[in-house]
Design an enzyme around this catalytic site. Structure first.
Site, PDB file in Angstrom:
ATOM      1  N   GLU A 232      26.807  48.585  40.983  1.00 21.38           N
ATOM      2  CA  GLU A 232      26.768  48.924  39.571  1.00 21.38           C
ATOM      3  C   GLU A 232      25.603  49.856  39.221  1.00 21.38           C
ATOM      4  O   GLU A 232      25.499  50.312  38.085  1.00 21.38           O
ATOM      5  CB  GLU A 232      26.675  47.639  38.740  1.00 21.38           C
ATOM      6  CG  GLU A 232      27.887  46.740  38.910  1.00 21.38           C
ATOM      7  CD  GLU A 232      27.709  45.346  38.343  1.00 21.38           C
ATOM      8  OE1 GLU A 232      28.728  44.672  38.081  1.00 21.38           O
ATOM      9  OE2 GLU A 232      26.554  44.911  38.171  1.00 21.38           O
TER      10      GLU A 232
ATOM     11  N   ASP B   6      38.727  42.217  36.236  1.00 21.11           N
ATOM     12  CA  ASP B   6      39.750  41.177  36.383  1.00 21.11           C
ATOM     13  C   ASP B   6      40.112  40.670  34.995  1.00 21.11           C
ATOM     14  O   ASP B   6      39.550  41.112  33.987  1.00 21.11           O
ATOM     15  CB  ASP B   6      39.229  40.028  37.268  1.00 21.11           C
ATOM     16  CG  ASP B   6      37.960  39.394  36.720  1.00 21.11           C
ATOM     17  OD1 ASP B   6      38.079  38.465  35.904  1.00 21.11           O
ATOM     18  OD2 ASP B   6      36.846  39.836  37.080  1.00 21.11           O
TER      19      ASP B   6
END
Length: 291
Positions: free
Chosen positions: A75, A260
């Site tokens: 990230e 997700d």
């Protein structure tokens, strides 16, 4: 007997006075440390940071300084590669990557997963580097029906959904030190970040909730949404960073890309899409910094 006791006390006092006199003489002969004798340290070294580079970054540059915190290395990787004039410092077992991107001074750190790690990292960054703003970036699990994998959420507020003192009369998520549940993200900063997203991106602004649990069970979703129907997505760091920022008066923002759907498939989807989602969130922050 009393006479012997008086003599003993008198001898003891005389011994103590002699010892004190000798100690004072010794201190008088000791070398006085002058200003030249004191080693000069930067502000960050004084805060406990170990320098890994010879460059001094303690002097203010006049540019806005933005701290960026992520839980996972994927990230931050794009942002680390974009840093120029970079310095790496180690503080409290964590590496801080300092440099410039575009017209901003930037400090990057990987805090690790969970609210304690995120909060501790945010406080260390604020104490050592005094950023003007802090941005939390990364991936999250979608809670809102209008979100799918790859979509973006920019927080307007954050909540610690698993903070539970309901039995003593407080609402879920209540932060007693701040006497509030919701931490408010900085609107101006969020507006500027939202301005760099591609038109075709599904970007939604709203509530981001954080807890020390990976949300992949129906009962977790039901608990979160029953308490916070506005919640758009769930992750494990943003609200803790918001909490620490509000405590210190530092404006903050949270940007998350969905990896997700916070359901029974989340474990598989997270493993497959977390790196892609994390890189996507970071790439838009890079565009914001270079705008």
């Amino acid at each position: 007997m009393k006479m012997k006791m008086r003599k003993f006390v008198t001898c003891l006092m005389a011994t103590l006075l002699l010892a004190s006199a000798l100690l004072l003489m010794s201190c008088g002969n000791a070398k006085t440390e002058t200003k030249e004798d004191v080693p000069v340290t930067s502000e960050n070294e004084a805060a406990g940071a170990e320098k890994v580079s010879d460059k001094d970054i303690s002097e203010p540059s006049g540019r806005t300084k933005i701290g960026i915190i992520a839980a996972l290395s994927c990230e931050l990787e794009i942002l680390k590669e974009a840093l120029t004039d970079d310095v790496v410092e180690s503080l409290a077992g964590t590496e801080f990557y300092c440099g410039t991107i575009g017209n901003y001074d930037v400090v990057l750190m990987q805090c690790g997963m969970g609210k304690v790690s995120a909060g501790a990292g945010a406080q260390a960054m604020i104490t050592a580097y005094n950023p003007d703003y802090i941005i939390n970036t990364g991936c999250a699990g979608a809670l809102a029906e209008e979100l799918a994998v790859g979509d973006i959420v920019v927080a307007d507020k954050t909540v610690e959904w698993d903070l539970d003192t309901i039995d003593i009369g407080n609402p879920r998520g209540y932060v007693s030190s701040l006497d509030k549940v919701e931490m408010t993200a900085d609107k101006d900063l969020s507006d500027k970040i939202c301005a760099v997203f591609d038109e075709e991106e599904n970007v939604i602004r709203g509530m981001v909730v954080s807890g020390d649990q990976f949300v992949d069970k129906p009962e977790q979703r039901e608990l979160i949404l029953s308490a916070f129907p506005e919640a758009l997505c769930a992750e494990m760091e943003g609200a803790a960073i918001g909490h620490v920022c509000e405590q210190n008066g530092v404006p903050f923002c949270v940007v998350r890309c969905m990896s997700d759907n916070a359901n029974g498939d989340s474990g598989v989807n997270f493993a497959e899409f977390s790196e892609i989602a994390g890189e996507k969130s970071a790439s838009y922050l890079l565009a914001f910094l270079n705008a």
